[in-house]
Design a protein around this motif. Sequence first.
Motif, PDB file in Angstrom:
ATOM      1  N   LEU A  17      31.481  39.121   3.795  1.00 45.36           N
ATOM      2  CA  LEU A  17      31.540  36.935   3.064  1.00 45.36           C
ATOM      3  C   LEU A  17      30.142  36.917   2.784  1.00 45.36           C
ATOM      4  CD1 LEU A  17      34.365  35.976   5.140  1.00 45.36           C
ATOM      5  CD2 LEU A  17      34.614  35.773   3.121  1.00 45.36           C
ATOM      6  N   ARG A  18      28.913  36.592   4.036  1.00 40.63           N
ATOM      7  CA  ARG A  18      28.125  37.253   3.117  1.00 40.63           C
ATOM      8  C   ARG A  18      27.367  36.933   1.645  1.00 40.63           C
ATOM      9  NH1 ARG A  18      23.073  36.364   7.451  1.00 40.63           N
ATOM     10  NH2 ARG A  18      21.792  36.017   5.821  1.00 40.63           N
ATOM     11  N   ARG A  19      27.967  39.442   1.941  1.00 39.70           N
ATOM     12  CA  ARG A  19      27.698  39.292   0.553  1.00 39.70           C
ATOM     13  C   ARG A  19      28.453  39.299  -0.513  1.00 39.70           C
ATOM     14  NH1 ARG A  19      30.094  43.035  -2.017  1.00 39.70           N
ATOM     15  NH2 ARG A  19      31.338  43.605  -0.065  1.00 39.70           N
ATOM     16  N   LEU A  20      29.851  38.843  -0.415  1.00 42.23           N
ATOM     17  CA  LEU A  20      30.458  38.509  -1.309  1.00 42.23           C
ATOM     18  C   LEU A  20      29.630  37.066  -2.009  1.00 42.23           C
ATOM     19  CD1 LEU A  20      33.945  38.824  -0.414  1.00 42.23           C
ATOM     20  CD2 LEU A  20      33.034  39.586  -2.697  1.00 42.23           C
ATOM     21  N   ARG A  24      27.578  36.495  -5.451  1.00 41.51           N
ATOM     22  CA  ARG A  24      28.122  35.081  -6.511  1.00 41.51           C
ATOM     23  C   ARG A  24      26.967  34.034  -6.785  1.00 41.51           C
ATOM     24  NH1 ARG A  24      31.151  35.261 -10.122  1.00 41.51           N
ATOM     25  NH2 ARG A  24      31.486  33.198  -9.906  1.00 41.51           N
ATOM     26  N   GLY A  25      26.093  33.988  -5.547  1.00 43.79           N
ATOM     27  CA  GLY A  25      24.038  33.079  -5.822  1.00 43.79           C
ATOM     28  C   GLY A  25      24.663  31.768  -5.485  1.00 43.79           C
ATOM     29  N   LEU A  26      26.015  31.899  -4.743  1.00 48.59           N
ATOM     30  CA  LEU A  26      26.000  30.634  -3.675  1.00 48.59           C
ATOM     31  C   LEU A  26      25.422  30.277  -2.573  1.00 48.59           C
ATOM     32  CD1 LEU A  26      29.964  30.061  -3.931  1.00 48.59           C
ATOM     33  CD2 LEU A  26      28.266  29.107  -5.490  1.00 48.59           C
ATOM     34  N   LEU A  27      25.120  28.827  -1.666  1.00 52.75           N
ATOM     35  CA  LEU A  27      24.315  28.785  -0.398  1.00 52.75           C
ATOM     36  C   LEU A  27      25.917  27.886   0.077  1.00 52.75           C
ATOM     37  CD1 LEU A  27      21.911  26.405  -2.119  1.00 52.75           C
ATOM     38  CD2 LEU A  27      21.351  28.367  -1.266  1.00 52.75           C
ATOM     39  N   LEU A  63      36.690  30.703  -3.977  1.00 57.19           N
ATOM     40  CA  LEU A  63      35.203  30.653  -4.178  1.00 57.19           C
ATOM     41  C   LEU A  63      34.491  31.506  -4.437  1.00 57.19           C
ATOM     42  CD1 LEU A  63      33.396  28.576  -4.309  1.00 57.19           C
ATOM     43  CD2 LEU A  63      32.874  28.545  -1.831  1.00 57.19           C
ATOM     44  N   TYR A  64      34.528  32.769  -3.888  1.00 56.04           N
ATOM     45  CA  TYR A  64      34.182  34.201  -4.124  1.00 56.04           C
ATOM     46  C   TYR A  64      34.285  34.712  -5.285  1.00 56.04           C
ATOM     47  CZ  TYR A  64      31.774  32.435   0.226  1.00 56.04           C
ATOM     48  OH  TYR A  64      31.094  31.760   1.799  1.00 56.04           O
TER      49      TYR A  64
END
Length: 126
Positions: A17-20, A24-27, A63-64
């Motif tokens: 999940l963190r990698r995804l 995606r460049g999301l915070l 979202l990802y």
Amino acid sequence: MTNPHRSAARIQVATTLRRLREDRGLLRERAAAVLVCTTTKIGNIETAASGVKQAELEKLLDLYEADDATREDLLGLNSEANRRRPKSKLGGQISPWLRRILDVEAIATEVVYSSFELVPAVLQTE
């Protein structure tokens, strides 16, 4: 302090999940807004300090924009991570450090042995 309920499956879901999210460049703030929670909860999910519910996982995968194979894999791993662990046959619960070892061993697909010796010690004879 480590959480005694961190299983290998939960750790794998968390790191993926963190990698995804990072790919995606999301915070964390964006993920928290989707789940209507705090960024601390997202951090706990991504470090496997706490688990994630299936519905929350599906929202995060949407979202990802995860592909179907990743989605299916993570949903399966998460259901495995959330299932109850049986007690040992000896009557007491298996200690947390041993549970992590058993979880990792159960999902292992190969064993790799490396040695700096020309002939490993186990194979040496007189």
